[in-house]
Write a protein that holds these residues in place. Structure first.
Motif, mmCIF file in Angstrom:
data_model
loop_
_atom_site.group_PDB
_atom_site.id
_atom_site.type_symbol
_atom_site.label_atom_id
_atom_site.label_comp_id
_atom_site.label_asym_id
_atom_site.label_seq_id
_atom_site.Cartn_x
_atom_site.Cartn_y
_atom_site.Cartn_z
ATOM 1 N N THR A 2 0.839 -1.201 0.000
ATOM 2 C CA THR A 2 0.000 0.000 0.000
ATOM 3 C C THR A 2 0.870 1.246 0.000
ATOM 4 O O THR A 2 1.969 1.260 0.548
ATOM 5 C CB THR A 2 -0.937 0.035 1.224
ATOM 6 N N THR A 3 0.330 2.286 -0.626
ATOM 7 C CA THR A 3 0.984 3.583 -0.673
ATOM 8 C C THR A 3 0.004 4.626 -0.169
ATOM 9 O O THR A 3 -1.157 4.632 -0.571
ATOM 10 C CB THR A 3 1.385 3.941 -2.126
ATOM 11 N N ILE A 4 0.459 5.507 0.708
ATOM 12 C CA ILE A 4 -0.359 6.603 1.204
ATOM 13 C C ILE A 4 0.264 7.893 0.704
ATOM 14 O O ILE A 4 1.470 8.095 0.809
ATOM 15 C CB ILE A 4 -0.455 6.574 2.738
ATOM 16 N N VAL A 57 -5.105 6.124 0.128
ATOM 17 C CA VAL A 57 -4.281 4.927 0.259
ATOM 18 C C VAL A 57 -4.601 4.058 -0.950
ATOM 19 O O VAL A 57 -5.758 3.873 -1.321
ATOM 20 C CB VAL A 57 -4.501 4.190 1.595
ATOM 21 N N ASN A 59 -3.712 0.445 -3.111
ATOM 22 C CA ASN A 59 -3.220 -0.927 -3.054
ATOM 23 C C ASN A 59 -3.254 -1.488 -4.469
ATOM 24 O O ASN A 59 -4.328 -1.577 -5.075
ATOM 25 C CB ASN A 59 -4.092 -1.766 -2.117
ATOM 26 N N ILE A 98 -4.542 0.278 8.211
ATOM 27 C CA ILE A 98 -4.571 1.281 7.144
ATOM 28 C C ILE A 98 -5.155 2.586 7.663
ATOM 29 O O ILE A 98 -4.638 3.664 7.372
ATOM 30 C CB ILE A 98 -5.328 0.743 5.916
ATOM 31 N N LYS A 101 -2.565 4.323 9.622
ATOM 32 C CA LYS A 101 -1.544 4.925 8.757
ATOM 33 C C LYS A 101 -2.064 6.186 8.066
ATOM 34 O O LYS A 101 -1.324 7.162 7.910
ATOM 35 C CB LYS A 101 -1.054 3.907 7.734
ATOM 36 N N LEU A 102 -3.336 6.177 7.665
ATOM 37 C CA LEU A 102 -3.930 7.378 7.070
ATOM 38 C C LEU A 102 -3.923 8.534 8.071
ATOM 39 O O LEU A 102 -3.551 9.662 7.738
ATOM 40 C CB LEU A 102 -5.370 7.110 6.631
ATOM 41 N N TYR A 105 -0.465 9.876 8.616
ATOM 42 C CA TYR A 105 -0.078 10.731 7.493
ATOM 43 C C TYR A 105 -0.672 12.126 7.689
ATOM 44 O O TYR A 105 0.010 13.138 7.482
ATOM 45 C CB TYR A 105 -0.538 10.118 6.172
#
Length: 151
Positions: A2-4, A57, A59, A98, A101-102, A105
């Motif tokens: 995953t990329t945020i 986010v 995926n 997730i 993590k969001l 960020y």
């Protein structure tokens, strides 16, 4: 994997789809009045400053969650703060940190801009979300939200 990251105009269509998914999940789809064109124009065009911003986010090239927010000013604090509108992670990806993590960020984005406060609302009966926010270290107060619809 995953990329945020901060959302860009290329994310508008998928982001709008997730916003609709959240509205449907909450049984609030009939209250969603914005559309893709309006959202794209007000968040990702030449409107300065944009009316809202988003963190997404991704995926495997597909958006699976987001945080939407605005920058507001507190008269009492004498400073700008982040006002989160929505936090959403697709059902099949929940429980994988997730959301945490969001929110991290968002916190890091604020820190990099010397912003010391993030505010958002949560339904008082959404116990799972309240537990999640408290786990992050957020303070949940009992202040009531007042709405006055003028149309």
């Amino acid at each position: 994997m995953t990329t945020i990251r901060k959302a860009s105009q290329k994310d508008a269509k998928e982001l709008f789809g997730l916003i609709k998914e959240l509205a449907k999940y909450e049984g609030q789809l009939q209250y969603l009045k914005t559309d893709l064109n309006q959202m794209t124009e007000l968040g990702f065009s030449n409107v300065k400053p944009p009316k809202f911003e988003a963190i997404v986010v991704e995926n495997k090239g597909v958006l699976i969650g987001y945080v939407t927010y605005t920058w507001n000013y507190s008269i009492w604090k004498g400073s700008t703060y982040m006002a989160i509108d929505d936090v959403f992670v697709c059902k099949q990806f929940r429980g994988n940190n997730i959301g945490q993590k969001l929110m991290q960020y968002a916190k890091d984005l604020c820190a990099s801009n010397n912003i010391e406060l993030i505010k958002w609302e949560v339904e008082s009966n959404n116990e799972k979300a309240i537990r999640f926010y408290k786990k992050l270290g957020a303070e949940v107060n009992k202040k009531s939200i007042v709405k006055w619809h003028l149309t």
